[in-house]
Enzyme design. Sequence first.
Site, short mmCIF file in Angstrom:
data_model
loop_
_atom_site.label_atom_id
_atom_site.label_comp_id
_atom_site.label_asym_id
_atom_site.label_seq_id
_atom_site.Cartn_x
_atom_site.Cartn_y
_atom_site.Cartn_z
N ASP A 105 0.17 5.35 0.60
CA ASP A 105 -0.92 6.18 1.12
C ASP A 105 -0.68 7.67 1.09
OD1 ASP A 105 -2.31 3.94 1.93
OD2 ASP A 105 -1.69 4.06 4.01
N GLU A 154 -3.15 10.38 3.03
CA GLU A 154 -4.35 10.59 3.83
C GLU A 154 -4.34 12.04 4.32
OE1 GLU A 154 -5.89 6.53 5.82
OE2 GLU A 154 -4.10 7.36 6.77
N GLU A 173 0.84 -1.19 0.00
CA GLU A 173 0.00 0.00 0.00
C GLU A 173 0.88 1.24 0.00
OE1 GLU A 173 -3.36 1.84 3.00
OE2 GLU A 173 -3.30 -0.33 2.73
#
Length: 282
Positions: A101, A103, A99
């Site tokens: 990311d 955010e 993953e």
Amino acid sequence: MASLSCIPLLLFVSLLMCSLVACNFNQHFDITWGDGRAKILNNGELLTLSLDKASGSGFQSKNEYLFGKIDMQLKLVPGNSAGTVTAYYLSSQGPTHDEIDFEFLGNLSGDPYILHTNVFSQGKGNREQQFYLWFDPTADFHTYSILWNPQRIIFSVDGTPIREFKNSESIGDSYPKDQPMRIYSSLWNADDWATRGGLVKTDWTHAPFIAPYRNFNANACVWSSGASSCSSSSNDNAWLQEELDSTSQERLQWVQNNYMIYNYCTDLKRFPQGLPPECSAA
């Protein structure tokens, strides 16, 4: 119907078009949850996510990618966005997933958003770096980019690199390079942790919270039926070898010196047995 031998060429042509003009959301994404709260508008040129007390919303890419250069323009939830999280990331599936990311952690009116980044490899994360931004991300659209190639992952904002995560397999660290990933994005309520560790809760009198997206671009290798659409000999895939030049390294250092607010590689209390191996190589 196209023959199987034509499929990689068709995928490549589709990706080339995406690298020249903004991709159409209808062509490249599916709305996956939210019961009508996510909408694709303007003939596929705009996508909006919405959050209210009952539910958030999200979407994902139709394609899986194994390496790519991905751009997305977002305009974050304005005003009092405390408790909300807008997530934009690449991910595979399963307990040993990879993953990458972005955010965006909302905050009270007048307080800055926190941009949270993380990298998971073979199910292991704990590689967080967090930043303030040098502009108001709610006033206009800004471009958030991920360059992911076999040597490095570079997070960028409006073309300015903010983080580089290098392949450190040679010193025993894992790196996401074997699992194809889809693009995901969601707007959701995380007021148990997102703002000041959960002390500030979502104010639902400001709902619905809305985040619009536009100008998705992908210069990337589509993974389909166990094969990549990219050819290692193609000049169109120069990003597979891309690295930061001296000017970009200076910009990266500027961001990290002035806007980084958390770096796992300096958190000795969190890693009393020693920092992760890639920290010593950074």
